[in-house]
Design a protein around this motif. Structure first.
Motif, PDB file in Angstrom:
ATOM      1  N   ALA A 137       0.818  -1.215   0.000  1.00  0.00           N
ATOM      2  CA  ALA A 137       0.000   0.000   0.000  1.00  0.00           C
ATOM      3  C   ALA A 137       0.850   1.263   0.000  1.00  0.00           C
ATOM      4  CB  ALA A 137      -0.928  -0.010   1.205  1.00  0.00           C
ATOM      5  N   SER A 138       2.060   1.187  -0.524  1.00  0.00           N
ATOM      6  CA  SER A 138       2.962   2.336  -0.530  1.00  0.00           C
ATOM      7  C   SER A 138       2.377   3.486  -1.341  1.00  0.00           C
ATOM      8  CB  SER A 138       4.316   1.928  -1.117  1.00  0.00           C
ATOM      9  OG  SER A 138       5.147   3.052  -1.270  1.00  0.00           O
ATOM     10  N   VAL A 139       2.621   4.698  -0.862  1.00  0.00           N
ATOM     11  CA  VAL A 139       2.140   5.881  -1.570  1.00  0.00           C
ATOM     12  C   VAL A 139       3.294   6.663  -2.188  1.00  0.00           C
ATOM     13  CG1 VAL A 139       0.071   6.099  -0.168  1.00  0.00           C
ATOM     14  CG2 VAL A 139       2.172   7.224   0.584  1.00  0.00           C
ATOM     15  N   ARG A 140       4.477   6.098  -2.211  1.00  0.00           N
ATOM     16  CA  ARG A 140       5.621   6.780  -2.812  1.00  0.00           C
ATOM     17  C   ARG A 140       5.470   6.842  -4.324  1.00  0.00           C
ATOM     18  NH1 ARG A 140      10.816   3.623  -0.781  1.00  0.00           N
ATOM     19  NH2 ARG A 140       9.580   1.974  -1.753  1.00  0.00           N
ATOM     20  N   ALA A 141       5.735   8.006  -4.908  1.00  0.00           N
ATOM     21  CA  ALA A 141       5.672   8.156  -6.358  1.00  0.00           C
ATOM     22  C   ALA A 141       6.685   7.241  -7.039  1.00  0.00           C
ATOM     23  CB  ALA A 141       5.929   9.615  -6.759  1.00  0.00           C
ATOM     24  N   GLU A 142       7.783   6.982  -6.358  1.00  0.00           N
ATOM     25  CA  GLU A 142       8.792   6.059  -6.900  1.00  0.00           C
ATOM     26  C   GLU A 142       8.188   4.685  -7.160  1.00  0.00           C
ATOM     27  OE1 GLU A 142      12.483   3.485  -5.073  1.00  0.00           O
ATOM     28  OE2 GLU A 142      12.049   5.449  -4.192  1.00  0.00           O
ATOM     29  N   ASP A 143       7.350   4.212  -6.245  1.00  0.00           N
ATOM     30  CA  ASP A 143       6.729   2.902  -6.413  1.00  0.00           C
ATOM     31  C   ASP A 143       5.705   2.905  -7.540  1.00  0.00           C
ATOM     32  OD1 ASP A 143       8.150   1.607  -4.322  1.00  0.00           O
ATOM     33  OD2 ASP A 143       6.868   2.601  -2.863  1.00  0.00           O
ATOM     34  N   ASP A 144       5.051   4.045  -7.753  1.00  0.00           N
ATOM     35  CA  ASP A 144       4.116   4.146  -8.874  1.00  0.00           C
ATOM     36  C   ASP A 144       4.857   4.044 -10.208  1.00  0.00           C
ATOM     37  OD1 ASP A 144       1.920   4.327  -7.273  1.00  0.00           O
ATOM     38  OD2 ASP A 144       1.770   6.501  -7.333  1.00  0.00           O
ATOM     39  N   VAL A 145       6.042   4.646 -10.269  1.00  0.00           N
ATOM     40  CA  VAL A 145       6.853   4.530 -11.481  1.00  0.00           C
ATOM     41  C   VAL A 145       7.285   3.086 -11.688  1.00  0.00           C
ATOM     42  CG1 VAL A 145       9.004   5.242 -12.605  1.00  0.00           C
ATOM     43  CG2 VAL A 145       7.636   6.919 -11.366  1.00  0.00           C
ATOM     44  N   LYS A 146       7.623   2.400 -10.597  1.00  0.00           N
ATOM     45  CA  LYS A 146       7.986   0.986 -10.688  1.00  0.00           C
ATOM     46  C   LYS A 146       6.839   0.170 -11.279  1.00  0.00           C
ATOM     47  CE  LYS A 146      11.232   0.807  -6.775  1.00  0.00           C
ATOM     48  NZ  LYS A 146      11.446   0.269  -5.409  1.00  0.00           N
ATOM     49  N   ARG A 147       5.610   0.423 -10.794  1.00  0.00           N
ATOM     50  CA  ARG A 147       4.459  -0.314 -11.308  1.00  0.00           C
ATOM     51  C   ARG A 147       4.240  -0.026 -12.790  1.00  0.00           C
ATOM     52  NH1 ARG A 147       2.227   1.892  -6.053  1.00  0.00           N
ATOM     53  NH2 ARG A 147       2.460   0.154  -4.585  1.00  0.00           N
ATOM     54  N   GLY A 148       4.363   1.234 -13.170  1.00  0.00           N
ATOM     55  CA  GLY A 148       4.223   1.575 -14.584  1.00  0.00           C
ATOM     56  C   GLY A 148       5.291   0.909 -15.436  1.00  0.00           C
ATOM     57  N   GLY A 149       6.508   0.852 -14.899  1.00  0.00           N
ATOM     58  CA  GLY A 149       7.586   0.200 -15.634  1.00  0.00           C
ATOM     59  C   GLY A 149       7.342  -1.280 -15.829  1.00  0.00           C
ATOM     60  N   VAL A 150       6.801  -1.938 -14.806  1.00  0.00           N
ATOM     61  CA  VAL A 150       6.505  -3.372 -14.919  1.00  0.00           C
ATOM     62  C   VAL A 150       5.420  -3.606 -15.970  1.00  0.00           C
ATOM     63  CG1 VAL A 150       5.561  -5.375 -13.711  1.00  0.00           C
ATOM     64  CG2 VAL A 150       7.263  -3.935 -12.595  1.00  0.00           C
ATOM     65  N   VAL A 151       4.420  -2.724 -16.040  1.00  0.00           N
ATOM     66  CA  VAL A 151       3.385  -2.854 -17.073  1.00  0.00           C
ATOM     67  C   VAL A 151       4.014  -2.751 -18.458  1.00  0.00           C
ATOM     68  CG1 VAL A 151       1.344  -1.774 -18.090  1.00  0.00           C
ATOM     69  CG2 VAL A 151       1.515  -2.014 -15.616  1.00  0.00           C
ATOM     70  N   ALA A 152       4.925  -1.805 -18.621  1.00  0.00           N
ATOM     71  CA  ALA A 152       5.597  -1.656 -19.914  1.00  0.00           C
ATOM     72  C   ALA A 152       6.411  -2.902 -20.259  1.00  0.00           C
ATOM     73  CB  ALA A 152       6.501  -0.425 -19.891  1.00  0.00           C
ATOM     74  N   VAL A 153       7.097  -3.462 -19.274  1.00  0.00           N
ATOM     75  CA  VAL A 153       7.885  -4.673 -19.501  1.00  0.00           C
ATOM     76  C   VAL A 153       6.976  -5.850 -19.865  1.00  0.00           C
ATOM     77  CG1 VAL A 153       9.360  -6.385 -18.384  1.00  0.00           C
ATOM     78  CG2 VAL A 153       9.829  -3.959 -18.070  1.00  0.00           C
ATOM     79  N   LEU A 154       5.837  -5.963 -19.182  1.00  0.00           N
ATOM     80  CA  LEU A 154       4.877  -7.020 -19.511  1.00  0.00           C
ATOM     81  C   LEU A 154       4.409  -6.908 -20.953  1.00  0.00           C
ATOM     82  CD1 LEU A 154       2.581  -7.255 -16.351  1.00  0.00           C
ATOM     83  CD2 LEU A 154       3.932  -9.119 -17.327  1.00  0.00           C
ATOM     84  N   ALA A 155       4.101  -5.679 -21.377  1.00  0.00           N
ATOM     85  CA  ALA A 155       3.654  -5.462 -22.754  1.00  0.00           C
ATOM     86  C   ALA A 155       4.755  -5.827 -23.748  1.00  0.00           C
ATOM     87  CB  ALA A 155       3.223  -4.013 -22.942  1.00  0.00           C
ATOM     88  N   LEU A 156       5.986  -5.445 -23.415  1.00  0.00           N
ATOM     89  CA  LEU A 156       7.110  -5.760 -24.297  1.00  0.00           C
ATOM     90  C   LEU A 156       7.330  -7.261 -24.409  1.00  0.00           C
ATOM     91  CD1 LEU A 156       9.468  -4.655 -25.986  1.00  0.00           C
ATOM     92  CD2 LEU A 156      10.838  -4.621 -23.897  1.00  0.00           C
TER      93      LEU A 156
END
Length: 284
Positions: A137-156
């Motif tokens: 349940a982290s609210v750090r913007a850094e963790d949000d970027v991590k989640r977005g990056g994982v979505v991009a990697v999944l798509a790739l």
């Protein structure tokens, strides 16, 4: 597919470049204005833009066929996710976990009578992916970027699997989503002002999972080995914080790099599997 150039490859390259540039501009403007919450809409917007570039249409409603259903899964998921994010942020996780189940049964409706277990298995996998990507349940913007990056990697990683699954359009769609995510996240690598909230979880991640459902449940030609390997993209990043502590990595960018690298390794292996299956005749 809508695009520019004298060949399909040139058209795809032009569309990918456009997605990156538009992502940088839109995300950059929001960062400049310090508009964090609206950044939640950027990734699902990128997926919808990719859909239009690939299919050059907005499907009629009610949609007929799995591909047309995906469009409305993304639209409705984005709207519901963003509304929940604003009204009841604590409910975002529940809604995000419910969506892959609803999407699996909606898209896999033609398979329910003959292979219900396949639809159920796909729904379960979708829930597991969302659970692992959202993490704590982290609210750090850094963790949000991590989640977005994982979505991009999944798509790739899923792009070549889609191509193996006889879906060149899903291949293009995934690559364009990656390009859009790259542009969106690029300027948030340092001191991020980015939100991966309800809209991103249900519109972008849920939408990508729905794209996968069309290949796995409908065309039914996806490589199971490659899919199993790709699943590690959401498992390995769970260990990134522990690895960073072990390596005494405390700065933000190296932590982000470790997290995305752990997701990228299985994706790269999935691409290798796809190339080995096709050999010199890989249709790109």
């Amino acid at each position: 597919m809508f695009g520019f150039g004298n060949s399909p490859q040139e058209a795809l390259a032009a569309s990918l470049l456009a997605m990156v540039l538009v992502g940088i501009i839109a995300s950059g403007l929001m960062r400049w204005r310090r508009l964090m919450r609206p950044t939640d809409l950027l990734m699902p917007a990128a997926l919808l833009a990719a859909y239009w570039l690939v299919y050059n249409k907005v499907p009629a409603f009610p949609p007929v066929g799995a591909v047309n259903k995906v469009f409305y899964v993304i639209v409705i998921g984005t709207a519901v996710g963003f509304a929940v994010e604003i009204a009841a942020q604590r409910a975002v996780r529940v809604v995000s976990l419910f969506q892959p189940v609803a999407a699996a049964f909606y898209i896999g409706l033609p398979r329910l009578g003959v292979a219900t277990w396949e639809v159920a298995a796909a729904a379960t996998a979708g829930v597991a992916i969302v659970w692992l990507v959202l993490g704590g349940a982290s609210v750090r913007a850094e963790d949000d970027v991590k989640r977005g990056g994982v979505v991009a990697v999944l798509a790739l990683g899923f792009a070549p699997i889609a191509l193996l699954g006889a879906s060149s359009s899903s291949f293009q769609l995934c690559l364009m989503l990656v390009a859009g995510c790259l542009g969106i996240l690029l300027i948030h690598i340092i001191n991020p002002v980015f939100r991966f909230g309800g809209a991103s979880a249900t519109g972008a991640l849920g939408g990508l999972i729905s794209v996968a459902y069309t290949v796995v449940l409908i065309t039914r030609k996806a490589d199971p080995i490659a899919i199993a390997i790709l699943g590690l993209c959401v498992v390995l990043p769970v260990f990134s914080e522990g690895i960073c502590r072990l390596l005494a990595v405390s700065r933000q960018f190296p932590r982000l790099f470790v997290h995305i690298a752990l997701a990228a390794l299985p994706a790269a292996l999935a691409v290798v599997v796809a190339f080995l299956d096709y050999g010199s005749s890989f249709p790109v």
